[in-house]
Design an enzyme around this catalytic site. Structure first.
Site, PDB file in Angstrom:
ATOM      1  N   ASP A  55       6.203  44.514  -7.849  1.00  0.00           N
ATOM      2  CA  ASP A  55       5.869  45.628  -6.955  1.00  0.00           C
ATOM      3  C   ASP A  55       6.476  45.403  -5.569  1.00  0.00           C
ATOM      4  OD1 ASP A  55       4.396  46.692  -8.995  1.00  0.00           O
ATOM      5  OD2 ASP A  55       2.467  45.969  -8.244  1.00  0.00           O
TER       6      ASP A  55
HETATM    7  N1  URA Z   1       1.287  42.670 -11.517  1.00  0.00           N
HETATM    8  C1  URA Z   1       1.215  43.527 -10.483  1.00  0.00           C
HETATM    9  O1  URA Z   1       0.219  44.226 -10.311  1.00  0.00           O
HETATM   10  N2  URA Z   1       2.259  43.578  -9.644  1.00  0.00           N
HETATM   11  C2  URA Z   1       3.356  42.828  -9.784  1.00  0.00           C
HETATM   12  O2  URA Z   1       4.278  42.934  -8.984  1.00  0.00           O
HETATM   13  C3  URA Z   1       3.426  41.955 -10.876  1.00  0.00           C
HETATM   14  C4  URA Z   1       2.372  41.890 -11.729  1.00  0.00           C
END
Ligand code: URA
Length: 238
Positions: A104
Site C-alpha cells: 500500500d
Molecule cells: N497488507 C496490507 O494491508 N497492506 C500492505 O501493504 C501489505 C499487506
C-alpha cells in the site's frame, strides 16, 4: 539474437537509438564496426561494444528496495503520485522492471522488483505459499482473543484469511507472518478485530529479509544466491 534486441534488453538504449549509433559506426562486434542493427549475435560469446562501453548482456534484473512512505507500487500512476520505479536508475525502467506484488501507499519496507515475469508470477501464486512478514503497530491494544482470531483467520469482506502467525512485541505492536497477499490484507484483518493499522513495514519476502544497510528509498541488486533462494522458494512442496 539480434544485435539491437541484445543491447536494448540491457536497458542501454532504445532500438531507434541503437540503429542510429550503428549507422554512425558506434557499435562494434568482436572489434568490427557493425552498421546493421539486425545482425545476429551470440550474447554469450560475442564482444559487443556500444559507444565505447562493453555491453554485458543479461535479460533479467532482480532488485530489493526499501520502499518509503507515499510511493505507489507500480511503474506509473495516472494521478501523478510517485511510483517505486522512480527510485531506480533509468536503465532498469528501460529493462521493464516492475514491482513483484503490491505494498500500500503508506506501507514501508521490502519490495522486490524484477522484469522476470515467470519468477514474479510464481512468487505471487497462492499455491506457492510464500511467507511474508510485516512489522506492525495498531491503534488499540490487541487482546489474546484478537490474536487467536487473527491467527485462525478472519473475514475481510467475504473472504476468510488463511491461518497466520503473530508475535507481539508490545500490546500494540508485533510481527505478522502471512502466506497470501490479498488487497489491503493486514489492514482489513486488523479492522476485522475492531482495530486500526498505524504502521506497516514488510520485513521479509520468502527467504529474503530487508537489507538493514538500505535506507528508505535505497535499492540494490539481489545476489545470485538470493535469486536462487527465491527460485527455490517457489518450488518447495508445501
Ligand atoms: N497488507 C496490507 O494491508 N497492506 C500492505 O501493504 C501489505 C499487506
Amino acid at each position: 539474437m539480434r544485435l539491437d534486441k541484445m543491447i536494448s534488453e540491457c536497458g542501454i538504449a532504445s532500438r531507434s537509438e541503437i540503429a542510429k549509433a550503428a549507422r554512425a559506426g558506434g557499435i562494434t562486434v568482436n572489434g568490427i564496426p557493425i552498421r546493421r542493427p539486425d545482425v545476429k549475435v551470440d550474447p554469450a560469446k560475442d564482444k559487443v561494444v556500444y559507444r565505447g562501453n562493453a555491453v554485458v548482456w543479461r535479460r533479467f534484473a532482480y532488485l530489493m528496495l526499501n520502499k518509503p512512505d507515499g510511493y505507489i507500487s507500480a511503474t506509473e500512476d495516472g494521478r501523478g503520485d510517485p511510483v517505486v520505479t522512480d527510485l531506480l536508475p533509468p536503465e532498469y525502467r528501460k529493462m521493464g522492471v516492475f514491482p513483484c506484488g503490491r505494498l500500500d501507499k503508506h506501507t514501508l519496507g521490502l519490495m522486490l522488483l524484477t522484469n522476470d515475469g515467470t519468477l514474479s508470477h510464481h512468487l505471487l501464486a497462492p499455491k506457492s505459499h510464500v511467507t511474508k512478514s510485516y512489522g506492525f503497530c495498531v491503534k488499540f491494544p490487541l487482546s489474546d482473543e484478537d490474536i487467536a482470531a487473527l491467527e485462525r483467520g478472519v473475514d475481510i469482506g467475504g473472504y476468510v484469511t488463511k491461518p497466520c502467525r503473530i508475535t507481539l512485541k508490545g500490546e500494540r505492536e508485533g510481527v505478522i507472518e502471512i502466506t497470501e497477499g490479498k488487497y489491503h490484507q493486514i489492514k482489513l484483518m486488523m479492522e476485522a478485530v475492531h482495530n486500526q493499522i498505524t504502521h506497516l513495514e514488510r520485513l521479509t519476502f520468502g527467504p529474503l529479509s530487508l537489507d538493514p544497510a538500505l535506507a528508505r528509498g535505497e535499492w540494490r541488486e539481489l545476489t545470485s544466491d538470493e535469486i536462487l533462494q527465491l527460485t527455490q522458494a517457489t518450488f518447495q512442496i508445501k
